[in-house]
Design an enzyme around this catalytic site. Structure first.
Site, PDB file in Angstrom:
ATOM      1  N   THR A 100       0.680  -1.283   0.106  1.00  0.00           N
ATOM      2  CA  THR A 100       0.027  -0.103  -0.089  1.00  0.00           C
ATOM      3  C   THR A 100       0.898   1.108  -0.016  1.00  0.00           C
ATOM      4  O   THR A 100       1.699   1.329   1.089  1.00  0.00           O
ATOM      5  CB  THR A 100      -0.911  -0.051   1.258  1.00  0.00           C
ATOM      6  OG1 THR A 100      -1.595  -1.200   1.227  1.00  0.00           O
ATOM      7  CG2 THR A 100      -1.811   1.066   1.235  1.00  0.00           C
ATOM      8  N   LYS A 175      -7.686   1.686  -3.166  1.00  0.00           N
ATOM      9  CA  LYS A 175      -7.444   1.112  -1.668  1.00  0.00           C
ATOM     10  C   LYS A 175      -7.324   2.155  -0.842  1.00  0.00           C
ATOM     11  O   LYS A 175      -8.162   2.099   0.309  1.00  0.00           O
ATOM     12  CB  LYS A 175      -6.015   0.590  -1.604  1.00  0.00           C
ATOM     13  CG  LYS A 175      -5.191   0.591  -0.409  1.00  0.00           C
ATOM     14  CD  LYS A 175      -5.968  -0.700   0.188  1.00  0.00           C
ATOM     15  CE  LYS A 175      -5.070  -1.008   1.645  1.00  0.00           C
ATOM     16  NZ  LYS A 175      -5.479  -2.123   2.483  1.00  0.00           N
ATOM     17  N   LYS A 250      -1.657   4.867   8.645  1.00  0.00           N
ATOM     18  CA  LYS A 250      -0.631   5.105   7.327  1.00  0.00           C
ATOM     19  C   LYS A 250      -1.934   5.270   6.342  1.00  0.00           C
ATOM     20  O   LYS A 250      -1.469   6.274   5.551  1.00  0.00           O
ATOM     21  CB  LYS A 250       0.134   3.559   7.333  1.00  0.00           C
ATOM     22  CG  LYS A 250       0.747   3.498   6.060  1.00  0.00           C
ATOM     23  CD  LYS A 250       1.300   2.145   5.781  1.00  0.00           C
ATOM     24  CE  LYS A 250       1.634   2.163   4.274  1.00  0.00           C
ATOM     25  NZ  LYS A 250       2.238   0.791   3.857  1.00  0.00           N
TER      26      LYS A 250
HETATM   27  P1  NAD Z   1       5.525  -6.131   7.497  1.00  0.00           P
HETATM   28  O1  NAD Z   1       6.686  -5.009   7.827  1.00  0.00           O
HETATM   29  O2  NAD Z   1       5.453  -7.503   8.033  1.00  0.00           O
HETATM   30  O3  NAD Z   1       6.580  -6.680   5.881  1.00  0.00           O
HETATM   31  C1  NAD Z   1       7.271  -5.968   5.108  1.00  0.00           C
HETATM   32  C2  NAD Z   1       8.484  -6.759   4.779  1.00  0.00           C
HETATM   33  O4  NAD Z   1       9.356  -6.058   3.843  1.00  0.00           O
HETATM   34  C3  NAD Z   1       9.511  -6.624   5.977  1.00  0.00           C
HETATM   35  O5  NAD Z   1       9.711  -7.990   6.474  1.00  0.00           O
HETATM   36  C4  NAD Z   1      10.903  -6.013   5.565  1.00  0.00           C
HETATM   37  O6  NAD Z   1      11.944  -6.570   6.100  1.00  0.00           O
HETATM   38  C5  NAD Z   1      10.644  -6.253   4.183  1.00  0.00           C
HETATM   39  N1  NAD Z   1      11.614  -5.531   3.255  1.00  0.00           N
HETATM   40  C6  NAD Z   1      11.779  -3.898   3.637  1.00  0.00           C
HETATM   41  N2  NAD Z   1      12.403  -3.425   2.721  1.00  0.00           N
HETATM   42  C7  NAD Z   1      12.983  -4.331   1.807  1.00  0.00           C
HETATM   43  C8  NAD Z   1      13.869  -4.580   0.811  1.00  0.00           C
HETATM   44  N3  NAD Z   1      14.418  -3.659   0.334  1.00  0.00           N
HETATM   45  N4  NAD Z   1      14.371  -5.936   0.454  1.00  0.00           N
HETATM   46  C9  NAD Z   1      13.557  -6.962   1.079  1.00  0.00           C
HETATM   47  N5  NAD Z   1      12.763  -7.031   1.946  1.00  0.00           N
HETATM   48  C10 NAD Z   1      12.351  -5.746   2.502  1.00  0.00           C
HETATM   49  O7  NAD Z   1       4.349  -5.300   6.603  1.00  0.00           O
HETATM   50  P2  NAD Z   1       3.145  -6.184   6.130  1.00  0.00           P
HETATM   51  O8  NAD Z   1       2.149  -6.208   7.343  1.00  0.00           O
HETATM   52  O9  NAD Z   1       3.649  -7.350   5.661  1.00  0.00           O
HETATM   53  O10 NAD Z   1       2.370  -5.063   5.171  1.00  0.00           O
HETATM   54  C11 NAD Z   1       3.312  -4.933   3.931  1.00  0.00           C
HETATM   55  C12 NAD Z   1       2.465  -4.226   2.976  1.00  0.00           C
HETATM   56  O11 NAD Z   1       1.083  -4.755   3.104  1.00  0.00           O
HETATM   57  C13 NAD Z   1       2.354  -2.710   3.618  1.00  0.00           C
HETATM   58  O12 NAD Z   1       2.511  -1.668   2.639  1.00  0.00           O
HETATM   59  C14 NAD Z   1       0.946  -2.459   4.321  1.00  0.00           C
HETATM   60  O13 NAD Z   1       0.521  -1.100   4.332  1.00  0.00           O
HETATM   61  C15 NAD Z   1       0.279  -3.404   3.220  1.00  0.00           C
HETATM   62  N6  NAD Z   1      -0.830  -4.091   3.897  1.00  0.00           N
HETATM   63  C16 NAD Z   1      -0.891  -4.724   5.190  1.00  0.00           C
HETATM   64  C17 NAD Z   1      -2.095  -5.307   5.792  1.00  0.00           C
HETATM   65  C18 NAD Z   1      -1.887  -5.870   7.196  1.00  0.00           C
HETATM   66  O14 NAD Z   1      -2.864  -6.364   7.665  1.00  0.00           O
HETATM   67  N7  NAD Z   1      -0.727  -5.989   7.541  1.00  0.00           N
HETATM   68  C19 NAD Z   1      -3.191  -5.237   5.302  1.00  0.00           C
HETATM   69  C20 NAD Z   1      -3.326  -4.617   3.940  1.00  0.00           C
HETATM   70  C21 NAD Z   1      -2.128  -4.168   3.316  1.00  0.00           C
END
Ligand code: NAD
Length: 307
Positions: A100, A175, A250
């Site tokens: 997102t 979204k 966010k």
């Molecule tokens: P998270 O922080 O658990 O996962 C993100 C991952 O990206 C982390 O493990 C981090 O180490 C990795 N990362 C960051 N930079 C990197 C790079 N350069 N190379 C490789 N890995 C890298 O976050 P999440 O909850 O999985 O959310 C991910 C996305 O999905 C976000 O944009 C969030 O807004 C969106 N989202 C989350 C949810 C939810 O309920 N968690 C729901 C809908 C959307």
């Protein structure tokens, strides 16, 4: 089970969402090579059959499709260009960003993908970690028709609904508009319960009326902010997420950026962004977003300022 064309998929970002999403692609028969900066995330995905990449570039080197699931737009843009992800992929690779991110960043990502000779789609999701685990996510996609058609079978392995919302950035636009409705409606439902309390109205009575009347909405009927009427709602579990307040803050901040950039008269969206930012920085840091009702009830946030 529907037969799927087996694809070579590079998956970058194996966190709360990306980990189970990548596992579902493996389950659907795809060959998935994954990478995350956190070695534990790579190990956990490995246990689900994701081939560990030595680096992000390594994970995408032989891929037909690259999926990114990263925290924010700056991570996607930096990875694509400065950190060389686009350069490491074969020409014509399909880059699908499921993070997102800001609509402007999503459009910049599309341009970078095109400049590098690839194809791109923004495809953020709704449904949370439980939806990622159960492969019941909703995908909202932005980009060309051909890119959408190519990505759809892959996305379908991770979700229940895949919607083509329009051109570049339209998925992110859908979204943030959806989540702006959710943020505002959670505040509205919470304020109504608190007002009802002050008028001597029971939670159950208000729920029974509003859930079948014109106040009906998801914030009330699925994620009810008071304990009792909806047993599965986080209010019954001391507001453990669920959908965490920082993630709502966010998404509303992204909506607020777009409101300001577009000069849109969406005052409730801006106010909801302020209220959730304040809540997420204080007591809401580890809570479900519906916990905002306790701040409304108290009449002031953690820092003591009147809201
Ligand atoms: P998270 O922080 O658990 O996962 C993100 C991952 O990206 C982390 O493990 C981090 O180490 C990795 N990362 C960051 N930079 C990197 C790079 N350069 N190379 C490789 N890995 C890298 O976050 P999440 O909850 O999985 O959310 C991910 C996305 O999905 C976000 O944009 C969030 O807004 C969106 N989202 C989350 C949810 C939810 O309920 N968690 C729901 C809908 C959307």
């Amino acid at each position: 089970m529907t037969t799927v064309t087996r694809r070579a998929i590079g998956f970058i970002g194996l966190g709360h969402m990306g980990g189970p999403m990548a596992a579902n692609l493996v389950r659907a028969g795809h060959r998935v090579t994954g990478f995350d900066l956190v070695p534990e995330a790579v190990r956990a995905a490995g246990a689900a059959g994701v081939v560990p990449g030595a680096s992000a570039a390594d994970a995408v080197a032989g891929a037909d499709v690259v999926i990114t699931m990263l925290p924010a737009g700056r991570h996607v843009l930096a990875l694509y260009e400065e950190q060389g992800l686009l350069a490491a992929a074969r020409p014509g690779t399909l880059f699908v960003d499921c993070s997102t991110i800001d609509v402007a960043d999503a459009r910049a990502a599309h341009e970078a993908v095109r400049r590098a000779g690839h194809r791109g789609l923004d495809a953020p999701v709704s449904g949370g970690v439980s939806g990622a685990e159960a492969a019941t996510l909703t995908f909202m996609a932005g980009g060309g028709a051909a890119e959408f058609a190519a990505a759809e079978p892959v996305l379908a392995a991770m979700g229940r609904k895949v919607v083509h919302c329009g051109p570049d950035g339209a998925g992110q636009a859908a979204k943030i508009c959806n989540n702006m409705i959710l943020g505002i409606s959670m505040i509205a439902v919470s304020e109504a319960f608190v007002l009802g309390e002050s008028l001597g109205l029971s939670h159950q009575a208000l729920f029974d009326v509003a859930s079948t009347a014109s106040g009906q909405c998801w914030a009330l009927t699925a994620n009810c902010p008071v304990p009792g009427p909806v047993p599965a709602s986080p209010a019954n579990h001391d507001y453990r997420p669920g959908f965490s307040a920082p993630l709502m803050a966010k998404d509303l901040a992204l909506a607020a950026n777009a409101i300001r950039e577009g000069g849109v008269g969406a005052e409730m969206g801006l106010r909801a962004a302020e209220l959730f930012a304040s809540f997420a920085e204080g007591r809401g840091a580890g809570e479900d977003f519906s916990g905002i009702i306790r701040t409304i009830r108290d009449g002031s946030p953690q820092d003591g300022k009147t809201i």
